[in-house]
Scaffold this active site. Structure first.
Site, PDB file in Angstrom:
ATOM      1  N   GLU A   1       1.535  -0.661  -5.099  1.00 59.20           N
ATOM      2  CA  GLU A   1       0.524   0.346  -5.369  1.00 59.20           C
ATOM      3  C   GLU A   1       1.297   1.657  -5.452  1.00 59.20           C
ATOM      4  OE1 GLU A   1      -3.377   2.653  -3.599  1.00 59.20           O
ATOM      5  OE2 GLU A   1      -1.611   2.245  -2.381  1.00 59.20           O
TER       6      GLU A   1
ATOM      7  N   ASP B   1       0.832  -1.197   0.000  1.00 57.84           N
ATOM      8  CA  ASP B   1       0.000   0.000   0.000  1.00 57.84           C
ATOM      9  C   ASP B   1       0.875   1.259   0.000  1.00 57.84           C
ATOM     10  OD1 ASP B   1      -2.730   1.167   0.353  1.00 57.84           O
ATOM     11  OD2 ASP B   1      -1.852   1.919   2.215  1.00 57.84           O
TER      12      ASP B   1
END
Length: 533
Positions: free
Chosen positions: A273, A214
C-alpha cells in the site's frame, strides 16, 4: 471453476507466478459476516462464506487486521501482532480459515501494519515509562518550554502529527495519537517484524500466502525530520512530496522482506500500500527484488472520462513494464468512497461502476475487488454521527471523515435484522435498500451486478488472453476506449449517450446490452462490452 490447491508444494518450483493476474477479494473483517451475533464480523463468519468467494471467481482473499487491538482505528492500531483479537475469534479460528480457504483453491493474504503500533503495545508502554524510546520517534518540543511540536507535520487524520507526554517530550503519529510511528532505523524493530512475518507464514503448517503491507511508503522518515513548510492538509492519496512518505530508505526494508518471502515454498507475496507522487515512483516498490505488487491508486482516483482513463492505463502499464512487474487495478477499498457513489451515484453511478468493472477485468495484470462492489453497493452517506467510529471523522477534515460509509456490513439476504450479515444488528446500521442489493436477491438474476461479476470473472479465467498478457489500443471516437487482447476486444463508452461503431466481433458480455445491426453496433452510454475475435 475453482482451481484446487494442494498445499505449499503446489506453487513451489512450478513458477506459476499466480499473483501476476490474480483476482484478489478484499474482506473488511468487521463487516463481512458475523457468526456469533455480537454485531462484529469475525473469522468464523468469513470461513462460512468462503465458498461464495470461490464460486464468484476469486483467486485469493485479503483480510484486514484481526490482531489484538483496542480498535482505535479499525484494527490498524495493533497491540499484539501474534494473537487474534477476541472480537474476531482465536488463533485456532485463523488456522481453520486457512485450511478451508486452501481446500477451496483460495490463497489468503493478511494485513501487516509496520509503520506504527497501538499505544497499548508493550513497547510503547515501556517507552512512556522511560525505556525503549528509540523504537519510536520521541523528540523534545520547540519553544521556550518545549510547548510546541518538534516540527510542522500534520496527521493524515487531521491535526498535529505529534502528541506530548507527561515528561514534556513529544512522539510522532502520522495517523491517530493511538498509533505511534515506529522508528525503522532501530534494529529491534526490523528483527521483530521479521519474526512476525515468519509467525504468520508458518501458522498451522502452510501459513498465509502473503501480506498486504500497510503504509509501505511511510516506514522511513527523512533525516532530521525537517519541516514541510506548508499548511496544506496531508493526504494519503495525492502527488505531494513529503519528508515522511516515499523516502528511498523504505526500499531496503522491502528488499529484505522479499528475500524472506522467497525463502518459503508456495510463492508467498508482498503487496505494497504505497502512495507515491507518480507511477514511476510507485514502480520502484515492485522491482524484481522488492515486493510483488503495489496498489494502483492512480486508477482508483481517475474520473469517469475516456481520455483520463486511457492516460492512467498507459502510464501505469509503462511504469510497471519498466521493472517487469504486473500492474494492479482497483476501484474501491475500505479507505475511499465506493465507486458507485464516486461516479455520480444513483442509476448513472451504477451504470458507470458496472462498466468500470468490466474495463478493469479486461486490463493486463491483477485485480482487487472490495467486498460488496460485486453487489453494486453505494456509499452510505447518512450515518448518524454518534455511530461513526472512523478516527478521521473526529479530527478536523482528515481523509474527509468518510471511511465509515464504505464499511457498512454487506447484505447477504433480503431481510432479517442485518440482511444476513449476522443473527442480530450489525455494528453500523444498514440502509433499508440493502435487501435489494443482497446476494440472495441478485443470485440468478441475469441483469444483476452480481451475475455480471460472476460471468465476467468466469470468462476472464477461461479466456487465455486475459490477465497477464499484451494489450493494444484500437481507434475509436472521442469518449470511447477500445483495445484488443489475444482473441478479445473491449469497448468502453464513457459518454452518457449511445455511440455507433463497427462490430468488433462476437458479443461475449456487456454491462448494458448493445444494439447489433449487421456489421455495426450501437453501444449504450456509460457501458463496457466484451467481444470475441
Amino acid at each position: 471453476m475453482t482451481q484446487q490447491l494442494t498445499g505449499a508444494t503446489t506453487a513451489a518450483g512450478t513458477g506459476t507466478r499466480w499473483w501476476r493476474d490474480a483476482v484478489i477479494y478484499q474482506v473488511y473483517v468487521r463487516s463481512f459476516a458475523d457468526s456469533d451475533g455480537d454485531g462484529i464480523g469475525d473469522l468464523r463468519g468469513i470461513e462460512g462464506r468462503l465458498p461464495y468467494l470461490a464460486e464468484l471467481g476469486a483467486d485469493a482473499v485479503w483480510l484486514t487486521p484481526f490482531y489484538g487491538s483496542p480498535q482505535a482505528d479499525g484494527g490498524y492500531d495493533v497491540a499484539d501482532y501474534r494473537v487474534v483479537d477476541p472480537l474476531f475469534g482465536t488463533l485456532a479460528d485463523a488456522e481453520s480459515l486457512l485450511r478451508t480457504a486452501h481446500g477451496l483453491g483460495l490463497r489468503v493474504i493478511v494485513d501487516v501494519v509496520p509503520n506504527h503500533t497501538s499505544d497499548r503495545h508493550v513497547w510503547f508502554r515501556e517507552a512512556l515509562a522511560g525505556g525503549g524510546r528509540a523504537r519510536y520517534h520521541f523528540r523534545p518540543g520547540r519553544g521556550a518550554d518545549g510547548e510546541l511540536p518538534p516540527n510542522d507535520w500534520q496527521s493524515v487524520f487531521g491535526g498535529p502529527a505529534w502528541t506530548r507526554v507527561a515528561d514534556g517530550s513529544w512522539y510522532l503519529h502520522l495517523f491517530a495519537p493511538e498509533q505511534p510511528d515506529l522508528n525503522w532505523e532501530n534494529p529491534e524493530v526490523r528483527a521483530e517484524f521479521e519474526a512476525i512475518l515468519r509467525f504468520w507464514l508458518e501458522l498451522g503448517g502452510r501459513g498465509v500466502d502473503g501480506f498486504r503491507v500497510d503504509v509501505a511508503h511511510g516506514m522511513v522518515k527523512a533525516a532530521g525530520l525537517p519541516d514541510i513548510g506548508t499548511a496544506e492538509q496531508v493526504q494519503m492519496i495525492g502527488s505531494q512530496t513529503l519528508p515522511f512518505f516515499d523516502q528511498d530508505g523504505v526500499h531496503e526494508i522491502h528488499r529484505a522482506w522479499r528475500t524472506l518471502l522467497d525463502s518459503y515454498a508456495g510463492e508467498r507475496i508482498g503487496v505494497a500500500e504505497a502512495w507515491a507522487p507518480s507511477a514511476g515512483r510507485l514502480a520502484l516498490y515492485v522491482r524484481p527484488d522488492e515486493l510483488h505488487q503495489a496498489f494502483n491508486f492512480q486508477f482508483l482516483r481517475c474520473p469517469w472520462d475516456g481520455a483520463a482513463m486511457r492516460a492512467v492505463v498507459d502510464e501505469s502499464l509503462a511504469a510497471t513494464a519498466s521493472v517487469g512487474a504486473p500492474t494492479t487495478w482497483v476501484l474501491s477499498n475500505h479507505d475511499v468512497v465506493r465507486h458507485v457513489t464516486r461516479y455520480g451515484g444513483g442509476a448513472a453511478g451504477l451504470r458507470r461502476a458496472r462498466a468500470a468493472a468490466l474495463l478493469m477485468l479486461a486490463l493486463p495484470g491483477s485485480v482487487y475487488l472490495y467486498q460488496g462492489e460485486e453487489l453494486g453497493l453505494p456509499e452510505v452517506t447518512d450515518l448518524p454521527d454518534e455511530l461513526r467510529e472512523d478516527p478521521s471523522f473526529f479530527r478536523s477534515a482528515g481523509q474527509e471523515g468518510l471511511r465509515d460509509g464504505c464499511r457498512v456490513p454487506i447484505p447477504w439476504t433480503g431481510d432479517g435484522p442485518s440482511y444476513g450479515f449476522g443473527p442480530g444488528p450489525g455494528w453500523l446500521p444498514q440502509p433499508e435498500s440493502w435487501g435489494k442489493h443482497s446476494v440472495a436477491e441478485q443470485t440468478g438474476d441475469p441483469g444483476s451486478t452480481l451475475e455480471l461479476y460472476r460471468t465476467a470473472l468466469a470468462l476472464r479465467r477461461r479466456l487465455a488472453g486475459l490477465g497477464d498478457g499484451p494489450m493494444h489500443w484500437l481507434d475509436g471516437p472521442e469518449g470511447v476506449l477500445a483495445f484488443s487482447r489475444p482473441g478479445f476486444v473491449c469497448t468502453v463508452n464513457t459518454l452518457p449517450r449511445p455511440v455507433e461503431l463497427p462490430a468488433p466481433g462476437r458479443l461475449l458480455l456487456s454491462s448494458a446490452a448493445p444494439d447489433i445491426s449487421g456489421e455495426s453496433v450501437r453501444i449504450p452510454g456509460d457501458s463496457c462490452t466484451w467481444w470475441a475475435i
